[in-house]
Design a protein around this motif. Structure first.
Motif, PDB file in Angstrom:
ATOM      1  N   ALA A  41      -2.379  -5.045 -10.373  1.00 50.35           N
ATOM      2  CA  ALA A  41      -3.679  -5.191 -11.084  1.00 50.35           C
ATOM      3  C   ALA A  41      -3.956  -3.936 -11.688  1.00 50.35           C
ATOM      4  O   ALA A  41      -5.299  -3.745 -12.228  1.00 50.35           O
ATOM      5  N   GLY A  42      -3.191  -2.559 -11.937  1.00 44.97           N
ATOM      6  CA  GLY A  42      -3.538  -1.798 -12.483  1.00 44.97           C
ATOM      7  C   GLY A  42      -4.400  -0.460 -11.950  1.00 44.97           C
ATOM      8  O   GLY A  42      -5.191   0.108 -12.608  1.00 44.97           O
ATOM      9  N   LYS A  43      -4.440  -0.727 -10.534  1.00 47.24           N
ATOM     10  CA  LYS A  43      -5.220   0.118  -9.661  1.00 47.24           C
ATOM     11  C   LYS A  43      -4.682   1.395  -9.545  1.00 47.24           C
ATOM     12  O   LYS A  43      -5.286   2.121  -9.180  1.00 47.24           O
ATOM     13  N   VAL A  44      -3.438   1.484  -9.382  1.00 43.38           N
ATOM     14  CA  VAL A  44      -2.474   2.712  -8.898  1.00 43.38           C
ATOM     15  C   VAL A  44      -1.440   2.867 -10.082  1.00 43.38           C
ATOM     16  O   VAL A  44      -0.663   2.067 -10.660  1.00 43.38           O
ATOM     17  N   MET A  45      -1.115   4.350 -10.311  1.00 42.92           N
ATOM     18  CA  MET A  45      -0.160   4.546 -11.279  1.00 42.92           C
ATOM     19  C   MET A  45       1.114   4.655 -10.768  1.00 42.92           C
ATOM     20  O   MET A  45       2.008   4.529 -11.252  1.00 42.92           O
ATOM     21  N   PHE A  46       1.550   5.037  -9.692  1.00 43.71           N
ATOM     22  CA  PHE A  46       2.574   5.415  -8.840  1.00 43.71           C
ATOM     23  C   PHE A  46       2.404   4.710  -7.539  1.00 43.71           C
ATOM     24  O   PHE A  46       1.349   4.808  -6.937  1.00 43.71           O
ATOM     25  N   LEU A  47       3.688   4.159  -7.006  1.00 33.40           N
ATOM     26  CA  LEU A  47       3.262   3.393  -6.017  1.00 33.40           C
ATOM     27  C   LEU A  47       4.800   3.252  -5.167  1.00 33.40           C
ATOM     28  O   LEU A  47       6.018   3.278  -5.775  1.00 33.40           O
ATOM     29  N   ARG A  48       4.620   3.786  -3.828  1.00 36.09           N
ATOM     30  CA  ARG A  48       6.128   3.636  -2.953  1.00 36.09           C
ATOM     31  C   ARG A  48       6.204   2.249  -2.412  1.00 36.09           C
ATOM     32  O   ARG A  48       5.274   1.730  -1.955  1.00 36.09           O
ATOM     33  N   ASN A  49       7.329   1.674  -2.894  1.00 37.08           N
ATOM     34  CA  ASN A  49       7.692   0.255  -2.092  1.00 37.08           C
ATOM     35  C   ASN A  49       8.780  -0.124  -2.124  1.00 37.08           C
ATOM     36  O   ASN A  49       9.786   0.791  -2.593  1.00 37.08           O
ATOM     37  N   TRP A  50       9.360  -1.133  -1.729  1.00 33.54           N
ATOM     38  CA  TRP A  50      10.875  -1.737  -1.452  1.00 33.54           C
ATOM     39  C   TRP A  50      11.225  -2.341  -2.656  1.00 33.54           C
ATOM     40  O   TRP A  50      10.594  -2.704  -3.333  1.00 33.54           O
ATOM     41  N   PRO A  51      12.458  -2.524  -2.790  1.00 28.30           N
ATOM     42  CA  PRO A  51      13.014  -3.286  -4.056  1.00 28.30           C
ATOM     43  C   PRO A  51      12.656  -4.713  -4.333  1.00 28.30           C
ATOM     44  O   PRO A  51      12.514  -5.200  -5.490  1.00 28.30           O
ATOM     45  N   TYR A  52      12.147  -5.487  -3.217  1.00 22.32           N
ATOM     46  CA  TYR A  52      11.691  -6.789  -3.247  1.00 22.32           C
ATOM     47  C   TYR A  52      10.621  -6.769  -4.295  1.00 22.32           C
ATOM     48  O   TYR A  52      10.538  -7.955  -4.881  1.00 22.32           O
ATOM     49  N   MET A  53       9.961  -5.722  -4.576  1.00 19.56           N
ATOM     50  CA  MET A  53       8.809  -5.856  -5.398  1.00 19.56           C
ATOM     51  C   MET A  53       9.103  -6.002  -6.799  1.00 19.56           C
ATOM     52  O   MET A  53       8.305  -6.562  -7.749  1.00 19.56           O
ATOM     53  N   TYR A  54      10.244  -5.600  -7.355  1.00 18.26           N
ATOM     54  CA  TYR A  54      10.693  -5.502  -8.634  1.00 18.26           C
ATOM     55  C   TYR A  54      10.802  -6.804  -9.386  1.00 18.26           C
ATOM     56  O   TYR A  54      10.063  -6.906 -10.231  1.00 18.26           O
ATOM     57  N   SER A  55      11.179  -7.801  -8.716  1.00 18.36           N
ATOM     58  CA  SER A  55      11.211  -9.162  -9.326  1.00 18.36           C
ATOM     59  C   SER A  55       9.778  -9.686  -9.702  1.00 18.36           C
ATOM     60  O   SER A  55       9.309 -10.255 -10.466  1.00 18.36           O
TER      61      SER A  55
END
Length: 424
Positions: A267-281
């Motif tokens: 949603a464009g609320k954060v510029m950098f995010l730590r997350n797992w690879p599942y988020m990529y797709s």
């Protein structure tokens, strides 16, 4: 006597045999793997929708041995709690369990899951750190289904406009990059800089451990001995707490689990995010498609360290139809299924070769970064009393992030709590 058939679609020879058609003994510790018929698969809800498709493929091939997908809550703590309740009542409601990789020791030590035959799983093709998560006291108690390494998602479009050509490798570089983007790109002025998973649940344990490890500290050593009351650990925790205090991390992130962070990033609320690879797709199907990339997590003085994530398949000691369950575990953890989960859900595969396949790397450019994240990841504490350990970490870390306790006092208290938990 009848033997299981060849799964042509998956390329798997399922060789378990059954001397009877009944449901099996269902007794704890059974290694006979007898009984054929319907089984269940207990796992957290799949936001990608791929798990039901893989199970449907199995059910088409095995109409008399169908798998029912029991969807547990999305947060890991609730999943673990329900699985333990099921085991403590010796219920056969759950057959195959999708375990967070850090639960293997706990479930094996309590004899809630069966030891598996190693020669029936292609462990030699898998990444060594991933296989280690499935072992307990030298035995194989789970089948690696997927791995996980934390990644830094970042907005390439905004960084390009600010003239920043490379992702940050340190925490200070990340905050500086964020400031430059906000200064030079009007559309970014209302954005927060960084977020992770900081709600008081397993995600906080992961993010805390990554901060500590990325500052040169440890939570426990290789033998499970706590050593968290150190200057290095304090630097890691102070980074998170200081970032919340100065607004680098928005206060909303104290309520974030994985999906909350993903949605905030998209949603464009954060510029950098730590997350797992599942988020990529999923992000590739969102408004930020084509506007982001991933890199290793940043650290204090250079690239940081991810916590080792992922899920393993375990067989409940109290389950029926264990011959069917073993065959399903082979099918679900096969290289064919791992490729499906990679392509459709961007889940990190356990198989080493998939990270080097040119056609896959071309389509999923994050694979080399992800492989390095996994190979250099630091396991969370491998202890039997993991529930007590993660609860103590969450309690103390959250107190510091919310400003109710100093990092020095919290780490002192945490060291004491962990010593008690691991002495049991």
């Amino acid at each position: 006597m009848r033997c299981s058939a060849l799964l042509a679609a998956a390329g798997l020879l399922l060789s378990a045999c059954d001397s009877s058609g009944d449901g099996g003994s269902g007794q704890a510790g059974s290694t006979s793997f007898q009984g054929r018929g319907p089984i269940t698969y207990a796992a957290g809800k799949d936001a990608t929708g791929v798990t039901p498709k893989v199970i449907a493929r199995w059910n088409e091939l095995h109409p008399k041995e169908k798998v029912t997908y029991i969807q547990l809550p999305t947060d890991a703590d609730s999943q673990r709690q329900q699985m333990i309740q099921n085991a403590e009542t010796k219920s056969n409601a759950y057959t195959v369990l999708s375990l967070d990789v850090v639960w293997t020791s706990e479930f094996a030590a309590h004899q809630w899951i069966d030891r598996l035959p190693e020669n029936q799983f292609p462990l030699q093709k898998m990444l060594k750190p991933v296989v280690q998560t499935a072992r307990y006291r030298g035995g194989l108690y789970a089948a690696p289904a997927s791995s996980d390494g934390g990644l830094l998602y970042y907005r390439t479009d905004l960084m390009d406009k600010a003239g920043i050509t490379a992702p940050p490798t340190t925490w200070s570089e990340m905050t500086n990059d964020c400031a430059q983007v906000k200064k030079k790109v009007p559309a970014a002025k209302g954005m927060s800089c960084y977020a992770g998973q900081l709600q008081k649940y397993e995600g906080l344990t992961v993010n805390f451990a990554e901060a500590v490890n990325s500052a040169g500290g440890i939570v426990t050593d290789a033998n499970g001995k706590p050593d968290v009351d150190t200057p290095a650990a304090r630097k890691g925790l102070d980074f998170l707490a200081g970032a919340v205090k100065n607004g680098t991390i928005p206060k909303e992130a104290l309520t974030y689990q994985e999906e909350d962070g993903r949605q905030a990033f998209q949603a464009g609320k954060v510029m950098f995010l730590r997350n797992w690879p599942y988020m990529y797709s999923l992000a590739q199907k969102s408004p930020v498609a084509g506007k982001f990339a991933v890199s290793p997590l940043p650290g204090l003085d250079g690239p940081g360290s991810s916590s080792l994530g992922g899920h393993n398949l375990a067989l409940s000691s109290f389950a029926k139809n264990k011959a069917t369950a073993l065959d399903f575990m082979k099918f679900f953890s096969s290289e064919d299924s791992a490729t499906t989960f990679l392509k459709d859900a961007s889940l990190a595969p356990a198989y080493a070769d998939l990270y080097n396949t040119p056609s896959l790397v071309g389509k999923y450019p994050y694979l080399p970064v992800l492989k390095q994240s996994i190979l250099h990841a630091v396991p969370r504490p491998r202890v039997v009393a993991y529930g007590d350990v993660t609860s103590a970490i969450q309690q103390e870390a959250y107190a510091v992030l919310t400003g109710t306790k100093s990092s020095a006092q919290a780490l002192k208290d945490l060291q004491s709590d962990l010593q008690k938990a691991t002495a049991q």
